[in-house]
Design a protein around this motif. Structure first.
Motif, mmCIF file in Angstrom:
data_model
loop_
_atom_site.group_PDB
_atom_site.id
_atom_site.type_symbol
_atom_site.label_atom_id
_atom_site.label_comp_id
_atom_site.label_asym_id
_atom_site.label_seq_id
_atom_site.Cartn_x
_atom_site.Cartn_y
_atom_site.Cartn_z
ATOM 1 N N CYS A 40 -1.273 -4.783 -5.198
ATOM 2 C CA CYS A 40 -1.694 -3.812 -6.214
ATOM 3 C C CYS A 40 -1.224 -4.189 -7.618
ATOM 4 O O CYS A 40 -1.817 -3.764 -8.610
ATOM 5 C CB CYS A 40 -1.188 -2.417 -5.853
ATOM 6 S SG CYS A 40 -2.043 -1.684 -4.448
ATOM 7 N N TRP A 122 -7.686 -1.361 2.017
ATOM 8 C CA TRP A 122 -7.948 -0.218 1.135
ATOM 9 C C TRP A 122 -9.248 0.482 1.486
ATOM 10 O O TRP A 122 -9.373 1.707 1.307
ATOM 11 C CB TRP A 122 -7.932 -0.669 -0.320
ATOM 12 C CG TRP A 122 -6.541 -0.983 -0.773
ATOM 13 C CD1 TRP A 122 -5.976 -2.217 -0.956
ATOM 14 C CD2 TRP A 122 -5.512 -0.031 -1.040
ATOM 15 N NE1 TRP A 122 -4.663 -2.092 -1.325
ATOM 16 C CE2 TRP A 122 -4.346 -0.766 -1.385
ATOM 17 C CE3 TRP A 122 -5.445 1.360 -1.030
ATOM 18 C CZ2 TRP A 122 -3.151 -0.137 -1.721
ATOM 19 C CZ3 TRP A 122 -4.252 1.981 -1.352
ATOM 20 C CH2 TRP A 122 -3.123 1.229 -1.704
ATOM 21 N N ILE A 179 -9.604 1.284 -5.717
ATOM 22 C CA ILE A 179 -8.786 0.082 -5.566
ATOM 23 C C ILE A 179 -9.527 -0.971 -4.754
ATOM 24 O O ILE A 179 -9.542 -2.157 -5.111
ATOM 25 C CB ILE A 179 -7.442 0.427 -4.901
ATOM 26 C CG1 ILE A 179 -6.541 1.182 -5.878
ATOM 27 C CG2 ILE A 179 -6.721 -0.840 -4.422
ATOM 28 C CD1 ILE A 179 -5.216 1.615 -5.289
#
Length: 212
Positions: A40, A122, A179
């Motif tokens: 991330c 994700w 994301i």
């Protein structure tokens, strides 16, 4: 501000977020969980367009050095990105177009697999989060119906039921889904310029090998 803070419940938050992470982590394994969370940090730092420009300049420097000093001197080129540095370093140690092409193919396939692992994590999180929220909702409703005589417990049970649904939707649609799409786009752009770089370097080395 106070009305927003009223929407935060530590128990409901922990149930949804930790529950979703636990479920997806069980599917992807500990390594996939850790790598997906650590990845991330690249969301804000990654800049494929900038890296592509750096790669193009590196290729031009490689061509110039080969023309002036020969292939054995390309290890003096200072690359600003990790992949470019690895590619140039490999060529400096083994200036063979065919072997470099095989190395580049294997390296890019490995990168694509790692990218897909993070993207899958994700995407799965986005799918799982609403279901975990519904689990919290059911738990809250069970608490509500098992103790209807207590108004205090009724309020906390109803809050748990509603907030877990809310947190599940937020985690899915506001956090995990964006994301995953960001990683998907970054992966496509990064692999595009990296493949272009390796194809160009193979062409340069092949031309050098054929030259008298």
């Amino acid at each position: 501000m106070q009305s927003v803070l009223d929407l935060f419940d530590p128990l409901a938050f922990a149930l949804v977020w930790l529950g979703a992470i636990a479920v997806v982590g069980a599917q992807e394994g500990r390594r996939g969980l850790v790598s997906s969370l650590v990845a991330c940090k690249t969301l804000l730092l990654a800049n494929p367009a900038r890296d592509a420009q750096v790669a193009q300049r590196a290729v031009r420097r490689v061509e110039t050095v080969i023309d002036l000093k020969g292939l054995q001197c390309i290890d003096r080129i200072k690359a600003q990105t990790g992949f470019v540095g690895h590619a140039v370093g490999y060529l400096a140690n083994d200036p063979d177009a065919e072997r470099f092409s095989a190395w580049a193919k294997a390296n890019l396939e490995d990168r694509e697999m790692r990218h897909n692992s993070v993207i899958r994590f994700w995407m799965t999180m986005a799918d799982v989060a609403p279901a975990i929220g519904m689990v919290g909702t059911i738990i809250g409703l069970v608490r509500l119906f098992t103790d209807l005589e207590s108004s205090d417990n009724m309020g906390s049970a109803m809050a748990l039921a509603l907030l877990t649904t809310l947190y599940g939707l937020v985690l899915s649609n506001v956090v995990a889904a964006p994301i995953s799409q960001r990683f998907l786009r970054l992966s496509a752009e990064e692999l595009k310029w990296q493949r272009a770089l390796t194809d160009k370097l193979v062409a340069v080395i092949s031309r050098y090998e054929k030259s008298p």
